[in-house]
Design a protein around this motif. Structure first.
Motif, short mmCIF file in Angstrom:
data_model
loop_
_atom_site.label_atom_id
_atom_site.label_comp_id
_atom_site.label_asym_id
_atom_site.label_seq_id
_atom_site.Cartn_x
_atom_site.Cartn_y
_atom_site.Cartn_z
N THR A 170 33.66 63.69 16.90
CA THR A 170 33.52 64.13 15.51
C THR A 170 34.21 65.48 15.31
O THR A 170 34.94 65.69 14.34
CB THR A 170 32.02 64.25 15.14
OG1 THR A 170 31.39 62.99 15.38
CG2 THR A 170 31.85 64.62 13.67
N TRP A 171 33.99 66.40 16.25
CA TRP A 171 34.58 67.74 16.17
C TRP A 171 36.10 67.69 16.23
O TRP A 171 36.79 68.43 15.54
CB TRP A 171 34.02 68.60 17.31
CG TRP A 171 34.55 69.99 17.36
CD1 TRP A 171 34.11 71.07 16.65
CD2 TRP A 171 35.64 70.47 18.16
NE1 TRP A 171 34.84 72.19 16.97
CE2 TRP A 171 35.79 71.85 17.91
CE3 TRP A 171 36.49 69.87 19.10
CZ2 TRP A 171 36.76 72.64 18.53
CZ3 TRP A 171 37.46 70.64 19.71
CH2 TRP A 171 37.58 72.01 19.43
N ARG A 173 37.97 65.40 15.06
CA ARG A 173 38.45 64.98 13.74
C ARG A 173 38.27 66.08 12.72
O ARG A 173 39.11 66.28 11.85
CB ARG A 173 37.66 63.74 13.25
CG ARG A 173 38.09 62.43 13.84
CD ARG A 173 37.47 61.27 13.07
NE ARG A 173 36.01 61.28 13.09
CZ ARG A 173 35.27 60.72 14.03
NH1 ARG A 173 35.83 60.10 15.05
NH2 ARG A 173 33.96 60.77 13.98
N PRO A 175 36.46 70.03 12.81
CA PRO A 175 35.66 71.03 13.53
C PRO A 175 34.53 71.64 12.70
O PRO A 175 33.62 72.28 13.27
CB PRO A 175 36.69 72.11 13.88
CG PRO A 175 38.02 71.46 13.73
CD PRO A 175 37.87 70.42 12.67
N ALA A 176 34.55 71.48 11.36
CA ALA A 176 33.45 71.96 10.50
C ALA A 176 33.12 73.42 10.79
O ALA A 176 31.95 73.82 10.78
CB ALA A 176 32.20 71.09 10.67
N VAL A 178 33.24 75.01 13.50
CA VAL A 178 32.72 75.28 14.86
C VAL A 178 33.91 75.53 15.78
O VAL A 178 34.82 74.71 15.85
CB VAL A 178 31.88 74.09 15.36
CG1 VAL A 178 31.42 74.31 16.79
CG2 VAL A 178 30.69 73.84 14.44
#
Lengths: 199, 199
Positions: A170-171, A173, A175-176, A178
């Motif tokens: 998920t990260w 795709r 990193p939001a 983070v």
């Protein structure tokens, strides 16, 4: 041609197959399994499709050989360093996993998908790799500094592996916000916390 | 026939379809999607295959309708209670999830497998359910008692959901000496611990 050029030698069939597998694995990094066709490999290797079928049998056998090689690479590249503090060794291993997923995102995520979707051969290769990665935690941590070796802890380490895979894919795709260091810190700290819950 | 028997009424097509879906979902509890055929449903419902195709179109449409209904049931059955302490409400929701997976193991694990394997419609239904289950944590915990609502925490809650699914499916196959209460305690305690790592 210069004096430093290696003499051109005829490769043995096994060496040639290994070389073609190397190429297949490197092509898979930025492609899904579905996109990794015999035609593509033939074009990239500059040899005939017929010769590739000679080396790999069917497309399915070819994919199996490439995936076997890719997961072997993953297990090898994420091996914890031989010495150091348990948590530092875990961090190094987690960092190598994150970097592997980022560098091989397309191929890796397609392997996970194919394995989970019930292709039995790929599922077995994937399960073997998952088992190698999680069993290694108990081998690397033989004194139980991070995780006591109990059936409940082995169950929890499987959960941690699923969490890690989901978070890293998920990260990679999105990193939001983070950072890589925050992700590595959270994944590394999570393992002993979760293992403590299984005591 | 006794006086308490309800009068036999003709069901509307929508009611009949709902009744057939109920039957499909209950059959799925102990069967995989592959085993849930139109033939089986016809036999269990005592109606013709032709009539079932009338209600559901293709086998794929039938499976989609059953899975949609099954994941709706899952989301509904695992809703946290309206009142109480945040951790108690989470525990109640986790307990309902564990009990759902145990009661519907064959069907649920086959839905997870089909969704992860790239059946796009089922994947969408599964992703929607996963999102509903994880978003609900932030709705149920609007004060952020357990988990602060940040992008990093949302990422971590996705990881916790993957961990929970892996642990519960593995535990349902082989509890490895872990009791239901221990499993519920560990899963419930894991969420705030993991969320703290994302701060």
């Amino acid at each position: 041609m210069t004096a430093t050029t290696a003499p051109r030698t005829r490769l043995s069939p096994a060496q040639r197959r290994t070389q073609l597998l190397d190429l297949g694995v490197s092509l898979l990094a930025t492609r899904s399994l579905d996109q990794l066709t015999i035609d593509l490999l033939a074009e990239e290797a500059g040899i005939s499709r017929g010769l590739l079928y000679h080396y790999f049998g069917t497309k399915h056998d070819f994919h199996e050989a490439v995936v076997r090689r890719a997961v072997d690479d993953l297990v090898e590249q994420t091996a914890p360093p031989a010495g150091g503090e348990p948590l530092d060794r875990l961090l190094a291993s987690v960092a190598a996993y994150v970097d592997y997923v980022v560098a091989n995102y397309e191929g890796y995520s397609s392997i996970v998908k194919a394995a989970q979707g019930g292709n039995d051969t790929l599922r077995q290769l994937y399960d073997d790799a998952r088992t190698a990665l999680t069993d290694r935690i108990f081998t690397a941590d033989a004194q139980g500094d991070l995780v006591a070796d109990t059936p409940a802890a082995r169950l929890m380490v499987r959960g941690w592996a699923a969490l890690s895979e989901e978070l890293v894919l998920t990260w990679a795709r999105d990193p939001a916000g983070v950072s890589r260091e925050e992700l590595l810190g959270a994944l590394t700290a999570a393992l002993p916390l979760l293992a403590d819950l299984a005591r």
